[in-house]
Design an enzyme around this catalytic site. Structure first.
Site: not given
Ligand code: 0O2
Length: 202
Positions: A23, A137
């Site tokens: 939107g 998120e």
């Molecule tokens: P998917 O498959 O995308 O769901 P933290 O404890 O704060 O370091 P947290 O709690 O997982 O980590 O939170 P954060 O850092 O906000 O990361 C959440 C999501 O951000 C991840 O979900 C990824 O989608 C993305 N992300 C964070 N760091 C990276 C990275 O280094 N590379 C990439 N490509 N994505 C990242 P998931 O569950 O890891 O994966």
């Protein structure tokens, strides 16, 4: 565990947030001004990924909803770095959600080279049993940051989180190149936008 029932409000939150963000984009387009949003995607984390993350963080099954903040995930992809902060401000000022936490990996990149702005929000979903506050998120990033993150994510999957150091170094360099690309594009933002306005009028 009845995953279907547990995940239903998360799915509802993702769909509603996508509609609302779309939107905003449509409104900018109607006013024929530059839209800070290029595209929006969203997903509910697949059950195997939820279980994997919970296991790796030693989260007991009955604590998953409290501890995992990205079961519901929405991604906003922008053209320019400035646009990220325009969206952040807009989300901060909304009255239909509340912000739990913000993580600015745009100014402070992660060790991997990852850049993106994360907002953890609480979003009320109307269910037949009343309101359920769902944690979601929102990831906000540029096209260049998204390109990098998508490729790195695939490599992480391929190498089960243990990317060989040589590829890691290449990824670090690619992250820097993506950052430079964003910087260069920002410096000619006005030129690009003027061209896009002319194109839009045609
Ligand atoms: P998917 O498959 O995308 O769901 P933290 O404890 O704060 O370091 P947290 O709690 O997982 O980590 O939170 P954060 O850092 O906000 O990361 C959440 C999501 O951000 C991840 O979900 C990824 O989608 C993305 N992300 C964070 N760091 C990276 C990275 O280094 N590379 C990439 N490509 N994505 C990242 P998931 O569950 O890891 O994966």
């Amino acid at each position: 565990m009845n995953w279907k029932a547990i995940l239903a409000p998360y799915s509802q939150a993702v769909e509603e947030l996508k509609v609302k963000l779309k939107g905003i984009r449509a409104q900018f387009e109607h006013e024929s001004s530059h839209s800070p949003i290029e595209f929006i995607t969203g997903r509910v984390k697949p059950i195997p990924s939820i279980l994997e993350k919970a296991e790796s963080r030693r989260i007991p099954l009955d604590r998953i909803e409290e501890e995992l903040q990205d079961i519901a995930g929405v991604r906003v992809v922008c053209q320019f770095v400035d646009d990220i902060y325009t969206i952040v401000k807009m989300i901060r000022s909304r009255e239909d959600l509340s912000i739990i936490e913000e993580k600015d990996y745009v100014t402070e990149k992660k060790e991997s080279g990852y850049r993106s702005f994360h907002m953890i929000i609480e979003y009320p979903v109307e269910t037949i049993h009343g309101v359920k506050k769902v944690v979601a998120e929102i990831q906000i990033r540029t096209l260049a940051m998204n390109f990098w993150a998508t490729n790195e994510h695939s490599l992480n999957y391929k190498y089960k989180g243990r990317i060989p150091s040589e590829i890691k170094e290449r990824l670090q360099r690619a992250a820097e190149a993506a950052f430079k690309l964003d910087e260069e594009m920002s410096s000619i933002k006005n030129e690009v936008q003027e061209a896009q306005r002319i194109f839009h009028r045609k």
